[in-house]
Design a protein around this motif. Sequence first.
Motif, PDB file in Angstrom:
ATOM      1  N   GLU A  39      53.363  58.594-100.645  1.00 54.18           N
ATOM      2  CA  GLU A  39      53.257  58.657-102.100  1.00 54.18           C
ATOM      3  C   GLU A  39      52.115  59.588-102.483  1.00 54.18           C
ATOM      4  OE1 GLU A  39      55.081  57.416-104.648  1.00 54.18           O
ATOM      5  OE2 GLU A  39      56.481  56.963-103.026  1.00 54.18           O
ATOM      6  N   PRO A  40      52.360  60.490-103.424  1.00 48.65           N
ATOM      7  CA  PRO A  40      51.299  61.417-103.819  1.00 48.65           C
ATOM      8  C   PRO A  40      50.246  60.705-104.651  1.00 48.65           C
ATOM      9  CG  PRO A  40      53.199  61.700-105.231  1.00 48.65           C
ATOM     10  CD  PRO A  40      53.589  60.706-104.164  1.00 48.65           C
ATOM     11  N   PRO A  41      49.054  61.260-104.681  1.00 49.22           N
ATOM     12  CA  PRO A  41      48.042  60.666-105.551  1.00 49.22           C
ATOM     13  C   PRO A  41      48.448  60.831-107.010  1.00 49.22           C
ATOM     14  CG  PRO A  41      47.265  62.732-104.643  1.00 49.22           C
ATOM     15  CD  PRO A  41      48.565  62.415-103.977  1.00 49.22           C
ATOM     16  N   LEU A  86      56.333  70.025-101.780  1.00 52.73           N
ATOM     17  CA  LEU A  86      56.820  70.608-100.534  1.00 52.73           C
ATOM     18  C   LEU A  86      56.544  72.099-100.417  1.00 52.73           C
ATOM     19  CD1 LEU A  86      60.284  68.826-100.483  1.00 52.73           C
ATOM     20  CD2 LEU A  86      58.179  68.116 -99.340  1.00 52.73           C
ATOM     21  N   VAL A  87      56.287  72.752-101.543  1.00 46.86           N
ATOM     22  CA  VAL A  87      56.034  74.190-101.544  1.00 46.86           C
ATOM     23  C   VAL A  87      54.538  74.419-101.689  1.00 46.86           C
ATOM     24  CG1 VAL A  87      56.499  76.375-102.717  1.00 46.86           C
ATOM     25  CG2 VAL A  87      58.290  74.657-102.564  1.00 46.86           C
TER      26      VAL A  87
END
Length: 179
Positions: A39-41, A86-87
């Motif tokens: 999970e991203p911050p 993802l990029v």
Amino acid sequence: MAKDGTARGGARYGAGRKPKPLADRVMAGESAKAIELPEPPVFEGADVPPVKEYLKAKQKAGKDLCAAEVYEETWRWLKDRGCERLVNTQLIEQYAMSVSRWIQCEECISEFGFLAKHPTTGNAIASPYVSMSQQYMKQVNQIWYQIFQVVKENCSQPFSGNTPQDDVMERLLMTRKGM
């Protein structure tokens, strides 16, 4: 395996059938293995990460560089597809800078024409802006293919409509009108 114990031959890199995009596999009902990311911050108050200063720099001719706009537009397009993590941001920055430099070259071609004067002989030669424009467009396409490949392989729902790459020519035409 050769007599000397070395492995030679075999399948070449890139040989074989190309993998289907993730969205096509999901639509066909096949088992689709997506990359599981942590999970991203949680970011607060910013839809797009801050744009670096060199993407907003004033140019020698006094015109604004449109790289910041291209960066933000591309980031939002990736975010709508859930692929912004993802990029690499440097890849997006390179894409934005290349697009803006291509637009600058095209504006110079429009202003100065396709011919230039040779510095020593004074004869007519092809404008250097033409070859620079071609090189920047080639670079733009290569970087875009890298970005789009990530989206194609990892976007789980099918998508359609305009991409930031589709809007490059429109952006060029808008800069000519002074919008």
